[in-house]
Motif scaffolding. Sequence first.
Motif, PDB file in Angstrom:
ATOM      1  N   HIS A 110       4.231 -20.918  24.037  1.00  0.00           N
ATOM      2  CA  HIS A 110       5.075 -20.888  22.620  1.00  0.00           C
ATOM      3  C   HIS A 110       5.207 -19.048  22.412  1.00  0.00           C
ATOM      4  CE1 HIS A 110       7.438 -22.524  19.678  1.00  0.00           C
ATOM      5  NE2 HIS A 110       5.850 -22.309  18.176  1.00  0.00           N
ATOM      6  N   SER A 111       3.704 -18.130  22.569  1.00  0.00           N
ATOM      7  CA  SER A 111       3.317 -17.594  21.698  1.00  0.00           C
ATOM      8  C   SER A 111       5.041 -16.531  23.054  1.00  0.00           C
ATOM      9  CB  SER A 111       1.961 -16.791  22.253  1.00  0.00           C
ATOM     10  OG  SER A 111       1.737 -17.645  20.811  1.00  0.00           O
ATOM     11  N   GLN A 112       4.817 -16.636  23.896  1.00  0.00           N
ATOM     12  CA  GLN A 112       5.410 -15.458  25.007  1.00  0.00           C
ATOM     13  C   GLN A 112       7.519 -15.645  24.302  1.00  0.00           C
ATOM     14  OE1 GLN A 112       4.899 -16.949  28.479  1.00  0.00           O
ATOM     15  NE2 GLN A 112       2.739 -15.031  28.786  1.00  0.00           N
ATOM     16  N   ASN A 113       7.270 -17.186  24.009  1.00  0.00           N
ATOM     17  CA  ASN A 113       8.832 -17.112  23.531  1.00  0.00           C
ATOM     18  C   ASN A 113       9.092 -16.584  22.268  1.00  0.00           C
ATOM     19  OD1 ASN A 113       9.719 -17.974  26.199  1.00  0.00           O
ATOM     20  ND2 ASN A 113       9.062 -20.589  25.308  1.00  0.00           N
ATOM     21  N   MET A 114       8.175 -17.043  20.986  1.00  0.00           N
ATOM     22  CA  MET A 114       8.287 -16.001  19.614  1.00  0.00           C
ATOM     23  C   MET A 114       8.462 -14.527  20.263  1.00  0.00           C
ATOM     24  SD  MET A 114       6.162 -18.919  17.394  1.00  0.00           S
ATOM     25  CE  MET A 114       4.260 -18.705  17.993  1.00  0.00           C
ATOM     26  N   ALA A 115       8.095 -14.401  20.933  1.00  0.00           N
ATOM     27  CA  ALA A 115       7.803 -12.770  20.972  1.00  0.00           C
ATOM     28  C   ALA A 115       8.718 -11.845  21.678  1.00  0.00           C
ATOM     29  CB  ALA A 115       6.587 -12.414  21.664  1.00  0.00           C
ATOM     30  N   LYS A 116       9.691 -12.864  22.870  1.00  0.00           N
ATOM     31  CA  LYS A 116      10.454 -12.879  23.323  1.00  0.00           C
ATOM     32  C   LYS A 116      11.997 -12.906  22.828  1.00  0.00           C
ATOM     33  CE  LYS A 116       8.610 -12.903  27.730  1.00  0.00           C
ATOM     34  NZ  LYS A 116       8.395 -14.054  28.936  1.00  0.00           N
ATOM     35  N   GLY A 117      11.533 -14.036  21.356  1.00  0.00           N
ATOM     36  CA  GLY A 117      13.168 -14.049  20.506  1.00  0.00           C
ATOM     37  C   GLY A 117      13.431 -15.320  21.381  1.00  0.00           C
ATOM     38  N   LYS A 118      12.704 -16.024  22.412  1.00  0.00           N
ATOM     39  CA  LYS A 118      14.011 -16.885  23.038  1.00  0.00           C
ATOM     40  C   LYS A 118      13.081 -17.743  21.104  1.00  0.00           C
ATOM     41  CE  LYS A 118      12.827 -15.652  27.929  1.00  0.00           C
ATOM     42  NZ  LYS A 118      12.107 -16.456  29.134  1.00  0.00           N
ATOM     43  N   THR A 119      12.052 -18.080  20.871  1.00  0.00           N
ATOM     44  CA  THR A 119      12.747 -19.577  20.008  1.00  0.00           C
ATOM     45  C   THR A 119      12.468 -18.873  18.627  1.00  0.00           C
ATOM     46  OG1 THR A 119      11.574 -21.553  19.574  1.00  0.00           O
ATOM     47  CG2 THR A 119       9.761 -19.794  20.151  1.00  0.00           C
ATOM     48  N   PRO A 120      12.833 -19.712  17.435  1.00  0.00           N
ATOM     49  CA  PRO A 120      11.979 -18.660  15.633  1.00  0.00           C
ATOM     50  C   PRO A 120      10.614 -18.793  16.066  1.00  0.00           C
ATOM     51  CG  PRO A 120      13.478 -21.514  15.923  1.00  0.00           C
ATOM     52  CD  PRO A 120      13.068 -20.502  17.052  1.00  0.00           C
ATOM     53  N   PHE A 121       9.899 -17.990  15.248  1.00  0.00           N
ATOM     54  CA  PHE A 121       8.572 -18.066  14.513  1.00  0.00           C
ATOM     55  C   PHE A 121       8.573 -19.478  14.092  1.00  0.00           C
ATOM     56  CE2 PHE A 121       4.482 -16.866  12.944  1.00  0.00           C
ATOM     57  CZ  PHE A 121       4.398 -17.610  11.895  1.00  0.00           C
ATOM     58  N   SER A 122       7.757 -20.523  14.348  1.00  0.00           N
ATOM     59  CA  SER A 122       8.111 -21.709  13.886  1.00  0.00           C
ATOM     60  C   SER A 122       7.252 -22.339  15.350  1.00  0.00           C
ATOM     61  CB  SER A 122       9.177 -22.420  13.851  1.00  0.00           C
ATOM     62  OG  SER A 122       9.940 -22.256  14.763  1.00  0.00           O
ATOM     63  N   HIS A 123       7.462 -23.524  14.177  1.00  0.00           N
ATOM     64  CA  HIS A 123       6.624 -24.882  15.754  1.00  0.00           C
ATOM     65  C   HIS A 123       7.710 -25.662  16.478  1.00  0.00           C
ATOM     66  CE1 HIS A 123       2.822 -24.533  13.083  1.00  0.00           C
ATOM     67  NE2 HIS A 123       3.465 -25.045  12.561  1.00  0.00           N
ATOM     68  N   GLN A 124       9.082 -24.618  16.553  1.00  0.00           N
ATOM     69  CA  GLN A 124       9.688 -25.291  17.501  1.00  0.00           C
ATOM     70  C   GLN A 124       9.472 -26.040  18.442  1.00  0.00           C
ATOM     71  OE1 GLN A 124      13.531 -23.833  16.804  1.00  0.00           O
ATOM     72  NE2 GLN A 124      13.779 -24.189  18.602  1.00  0.00           N
ATOM     73  N   GLY A 125       9.643 -26.735  18.552  1.00  0.00           N
ATOM     74  CA  GLY A 125       9.205 -27.481  20.301  1.00  0.00           C
ATOM     75  C   GLY A 125       7.295 -28.377  20.533  1.00  0.00           C
ATOM     76  N   PHE A 126       6.977 -28.620  19.567  1.00  0.00           N
ATOM     77  CA  PHE A 126       5.604 -28.878  19.175  1.00  0.00           C
ATOM     78  C   PHE A 126       5.694 -30.135  19.713  1.00  0.00           C
ATOM     79  CE2 PHE A 126       2.289 -31.203  16.979  1.00  0.00           C
ATOM     80  CZ  PHE A 126       1.543 -30.413  17.409  1.00  0.00           C
ATOM     81  N   GLU A 127       6.225 -31.278  19.627  1.00  0.00           N
ATOM     82  CA  GLU A 127       6.540 -32.573  20.674  1.00  0.00           C
ATOM     83  C   GLU A 127       6.447 -31.771  22.221  1.00  0.00           C
ATOM     84  OE1 GLU A 127       8.099 -36.287  20.448  1.00  0.00           O
ATOM     85  OE2 GLU A 127       9.438 -35.182  19.076  1.00  0.00           O
ATOM     86  N   GLY A 128       6.948 -31.278  22.618  1.00  0.00           N
ATOM     87  CA  GLY A 128       7.465 -30.730  23.765  1.00  0.00           C
ATOM     88  C   GLY A 128       5.862 -30.259  24.488  1.00  0.00           C
ATOM     89  N   ARG A 129       5.810 -29.045  23.964  1.00  0.00           N
ATOM     90  CA  ARG A 129       4.129 -28.510  23.810  1.00  0.00           C
ATOM     91  C   ARG A 129       3.114 -29.940  23.900  1.00  0.00           C
ATOM     92  NH1 ARG A 129       6.417 -24.887  21.214  1.00  0.00           N
ATOM     93  NH2 ARG A 129       5.698 -25.336  19.177  1.00  0.00           N
ATOM     94  N   VAL A 130       3.212 -30.367  23.115  1.00  0.00           N
ATOM     95  CA  VAL A 130       1.731 -32.091  23.940  1.00  0.00           C
ATOM     96  C   VAL A 130       2.366 -32.524  24.094  1.00  0.00           C
ATOM     97  CG1 VAL A 130       1.071 -33.469  22.481  1.00  0.00           C
ATOM     98  CG2 VAL A 130       1.436 -31.351  20.709  1.00  0.00           C
ATOM     99  N   LYS A 131       3.251 -32.836  24.641  1.00  0.00           N
ATOM    100  CA  LYS A 131       4.074 -33.829  25.749  1.00  0.00           C
ATOM    101  C   LYS A 131       3.918 -33.408  27.687  1.00  0.00           C
ATOM    102  CE  LYS A 131       7.397 -36.785  23.311  1.00  0.00           C
ATOM    103  NZ  LYS A 131       8.287 -37.429  23.521  1.00  0.00           N
ATOM    104  N   ALA A 132       3.462 -31.813  27.290  1.00  0.00           N
ATOM    105  CA  ALA A 132       3.196 -31.012  28.537  1.00  0.00           C
ATOM    106  C   ALA A 132       1.705 -30.957  29.069  1.00  0.00           C
ATOM    107  CB  ALA A 132       4.140 -29.922  28.876  1.00  0.00           C
ATOM    108  N   VAL A 133       1.590 -31.044  27.737  1.00  0.00           N
ATOM    109  CA  VAL A 133      -0.622 -31.172  28.527  1.00  0.00           C
ATOM    110  C   VAL A 133      -0.486 -32.964  28.983  1.00  0.00           C
ATOM    111  CG1 VAL A 133      -2.645 -31.547  27.376  1.00  0.00           C
ATOM    112  CG2 VAL A 133      -0.815 -29.560  25.873  1.00  0.00           C
ATOM    113  N   PRO A 134      -1.735 -32.982  29.955  1.00  0.00           N
ATOM    114  CA  PRO A 134      -1.279 -34.014  30.845  1.00  0.00           C
ATOM    115  C   PRO A 134      -2.504 -34.451  30.452  1.00  0.00           C
ATOM    116  CG  PRO A 134      -1.768 -32.268  32.395  1.00  0.00           C
ATOM    117  CD  PRO A 134      -1.831 -31.636  31.287  1.00  0.00           C
ATOM    118  N   ILE A 135      -3.003 -34.507  29.051  1.00  0.00           N
ATOM    119  CA  ILE A 135      -3.953 -35.342  28.466  1.00  0.00           C
ATOM    120  C   ILE A 135      -4.192 -36.021  27.637  1.00  0.00           C
ATOM    121  CG2 ILE A 135      -6.186 -35.057  26.666  1.00  0.00           C
ATOM    122  CD1 ILE A 135      -5.894 -32.021  28.032  1.00  0.00           C
ATOM    123  N   ARG A 136      -4.627 -37.907  27.771  1.00  0.00           N
ATOM    124  CA  ARG A 136      -4.653 -38.490  26.486  1.00  0.00           C
ATOM    125  C   ARG A 136      -5.197 -37.812  25.266  1.00  0.00           C
ATOM    126  NH1 ARG A 136      -4.408 -44.927  28.632  1.00  0.00           N
ATOM    127  NH2 ARG A 136      -3.300 -44.897  28.132  1.00  0.00           N
TER     128      ARG A 136
END
Length: 185
Positions: free
Chosen positions: A92-118
């Motif tokens: 997420h930090s890399q995507n914001m630094a590259k301008g691929k995503t805005p400085f925000s919490h955009q995609g948070f739900e996807g980041r959480v789901k990508a972690v294989p932890i209950r």
Amino acid sequence: MFRQTAFGIALSALVLASGLTTVPIPNHTSTNTSTRNKLLSLFSSQVAISTPSFKTTELEKSVFEQINRYRASKGLPKLTLNANMTRQARIHSQNMAKGKTPFSHQGFEGRVKAVPIRYNSAAENVAFNRGYSNPVEEAVTGWIKSPGHLKNLKGNYNLTGIGVATNNQGEVYLTQIFFRTSRTR
């Protein structure tokens, strides 16, 4: 934020997106893009920019240590660093630094789901800064002074992941993800 060598002016800025707690409502993000863009455009045509180089893994370690010191000072248990969560925070930090995503919490739900932890609950803090010799200290201090971010820092979480990225403009993006997991028997 910027260093103007011709006039000896040194400006710095720290921008925080509102701390995000639990999985967000679909199609709802917390952004501060307009503030960030205003700060970035301030003096942009007249400023010589200094772009210090930082070792991002050292910055991530520093965030982890500072947050755990803060939690310990408040009588809270220390967080455990999780590699899968760190990977998502780093992306997420890399995507914001590259301008691929805005400085925000955009995609948070996807980041959480990508972690294989209950998990029972999840949260995220993000920060952006530029022009500071110690960008981690500025971000952590900003998070502590912000009610939403502080709520996450002091929250009932036991795992964390931290990702830091920089770009050629000297911008430093920091993401910290928090999880509360239940113990399985």
